[in-house]
Write a protein that holds these residues in place. Structure first.
Motif, PDB file in Angstrom:
ATOM      1  N   ALA A 138       0.855  -1.187   0.000  1.00 52.13           N
ATOM      2  CA  ALA A 138       0.000   0.000   0.000  1.00 52.13           C
ATOM      3  C   ALA A 138       0.894   1.240   0.000  1.00 52.13           C
ATOM      4  O   ALA A 138       1.973   1.239   0.582  1.00 52.13           O
ATOM      5  CB  ALA A 138      -0.894  -0.022   1.219  1.00 52.13           C
ATOM      6  N   GLN A 139       0.447   2.300  -0.663  1.00 50.92           N
ATOM      7  CA  GLN A 139       1.268   3.517  -0.768  1.00 50.92           C
ATOM      8  C   GLN A 139       1.264   4.296   0.539  1.00 50.92           C
ATOM      9  O   GLN A 139       2.301   4.679   1.044  1.00 50.92           O
ATOM     10  CB  GLN A 139       0.746   4.411  -1.908  1.00 50.92           C
ATOM     11  N   ASP A 140       0.080   4.513   1.071  1.00 48.73           N
ATOM     12  CA  ASP A 140      -0.041   5.284   2.308  1.00 48.73           C
ATOM     13  C   ASP A 140      -0.639   4.421   3.391  1.00 48.73           C
ATOM     14  O   ASP A 140      -1.581   3.693   3.145  1.00 48.73           O
ATOM     15  CB  ASP A 140      -0.982   6.482   2.097  1.00 48.73           C
ATOM     16  N   VAL A 141      -0.073   4.521   4.564  1.00 50.42           N
ATOM     17  CA  VAL A 141      -0.658   3.794   5.686  1.00 50.42           C
ATOM     18  C   VAL A 141      -1.212   4.836   6.643  1.00 50.42           C
ATOM     19  O   VAL A 141      -0.482   5.544   7.298  1.00 50.42           O
ATOM     20  CB  VAL A 141       0.392   2.906   6.376  1.00 50.42           C
ATOM     21  N   ASP A 142      -2.520   4.939   6.644  1.00 47.74           N
ATOM     22  CA  ASP A 142      -3.165   5.991   7.409  1.00 47.74           C
ATOM     23  C   ASP A 142      -4.135   5.374   8.414  1.00 47.74           C
ATOM     24  O   ASP A 142      -5.316   5.690   8.420  1.00 47.74           O
ATOM     25  CB  ASP A 142      -3.888   6.937   6.436  1.00 47.74           C
ATOM     26  N   CYS A 143      -3.626   4.476   9.229  1.00 47.65           N
ATOM     27  CA  CYS A 143      -4.450   3.835  10.248  1.00 47.65           C
ATOM     28  C   CYS A 143      -3.886   4.172  11.615  1.00 47.65           C
ATOM     29  O   CYS A 143      -2.672   4.126  11.794  1.00 47.65           O
ATOM     30  CB  CYS A 143      -4.407   2.314  10.122  1.00 47.65           C
ATOM     31  N   PRO A 144      -4.745   4.456  12.564  1.00 43.66           N
ATOM     32  CA  PRO A 144      -4.230   4.691  13.916  1.00 43.66           C
ATOM     33  C   PRO A 144      -3.767   3.370  14.519  1.00 43.66           C
ATOM     34  O   PRO A 144      -4.259   2.314  14.131  1.00 43.66           O
ATOM     35  CB  PRO A 144      -5.460   5.225  14.667  1.00 43.66           C
ATOM     36  N   PRO A 145      -2.820   3.426  15.454  1.00 44.81           N
ATOM     37  CA  PRO A 145      -2.422   2.189  16.129  1.00 44.81           C
ATOM     38  C   PRO A 145      -3.616   1.613  16.891  1.00 44.81           C
ATOM     39  O   PRO A 145      -4.446   2.371  17.415  1.00 44.81           O
ATOM     40  CB  PRO A 145      -1.325   2.623  17.108  1.00 44.81           C
ATOM     41  N   LEU A 146      -3.732   0.318  16.927  1.00 45.13           N
ATOM     42  CA  LEU A 146      -4.845  -0.335  17.622  1.00 45.13           C
ATOM     43  C   LEU A 146      -4.318  -1.008  18.887  1.00 45.13           C
ATOM     44  O   LEU A 146      -3.236  -1.584  18.880  1.00 45.13           O
ATOM     45  CB  LEU A 146      -5.500  -1.374  16.716  1.00 45.13           C
TER      46      LEU A 146
END
Ligand code: ATP
Ligand code: MG
Length: 189
Positions: free
Chosen positions: A145-153
């Motif tokens: 994936a190009q961008d990883v825009d997920c908050p840490p879980l």
């Protein structure tokens, strides 16, 4: 006439030990998966109900061997722990996109090691490669994936499960067979 040996083989199930997200975490994983999918070319989403973290993959397991691994799991002593899912990665060979802990909690290492060693003692042939805890979010993705825009879980882990994996025409289906609680470390002798 079927021999006992053939009965044993035909009744073998494909089993693995795993950490199983509760509904709330599953929902967060789905959001993260979908955000990543929106930034990716192609790939197959892992269905929401299939998201999990494998602890030990046992493969084909007969009835007696299953009883052995369950008895082994019954006596595992491991504390509950918190897992921070704050690292994303892509393995090009299996073409999978995953989320994982940046740091492996000591209790997770203890649990996975106990299950691996115990299952080997029951005759399971486990993967010889070093254990890498991860949750697969997408498969058959030809590039990361190009961008990883997920908050840490944050995952408060207080149980582990034994799962049966069945290959069905519509895809793989997992069934949780049993679960074991993780507790406070015992202070007895
Ligand atoms: P499919 O194989 O149909 O694509 P899957 O990989 O999700 O689906 P299984 O192959 O039954 O289903 O695997 C169940 C879990 O065990 C998955 O998390 C998978 O990554 C893991 N696993 C499978 N084979 C091994 C192995 N040899 N060593 C370690 N983990 C494995
Ligand atoms: Mg597989």
């Amino acid at each position: 006439m079927s021999t006992p040996e053939r009965e044993h083989v035909s009744s073998a199930e494909r089993l693995f030990f795993a950490l199983w997200p509760d509904d709330a975490l599953r929902q967060q994983l789905v959001q993260c998966r979908d955000t990543l999918a929106a930034d990716s070319d192609g790939g197959r989403l892992v269905p929401a109900e299939n998201l999990h973290l494998t602890l030990a993959f046992l493969g084909r397991t007969g009835i007696r061997q299953r009883a052995c691994v369950e008895a082994m799991a019954d006596v595992i002593k491991c504390s509950a722990f918190e897992l921070q899912l704050n690292r994303f990665g892509y393995w090009p060979r299996p073409q999978v996109l995953w989320i994982a802990p940046l740091e492996m909690p000591e209790a997770l290492i203890t649990l996975a090691t106990a299950l691996h060693t115990g299952a080997e003692g029951c005759g399971s042939k486990l993967d010889a490669r070093p254990y890498r805890a991860h949750i697969t979010l997408m498969r058959k993705l030809t590039q990361a994936a190009q961008d990883v825009d997920c908050p840490p879980l944050i995952w408060p882990v207080d149980r582990f499960v034994l799962v049966r994996s069945r290959a069905l025409p519509q895809g793989v289906k997992y069934e949780v067979l049993r679960e074991w609680g993780l507790g406070e470390e015992s202070f007895e002798g």
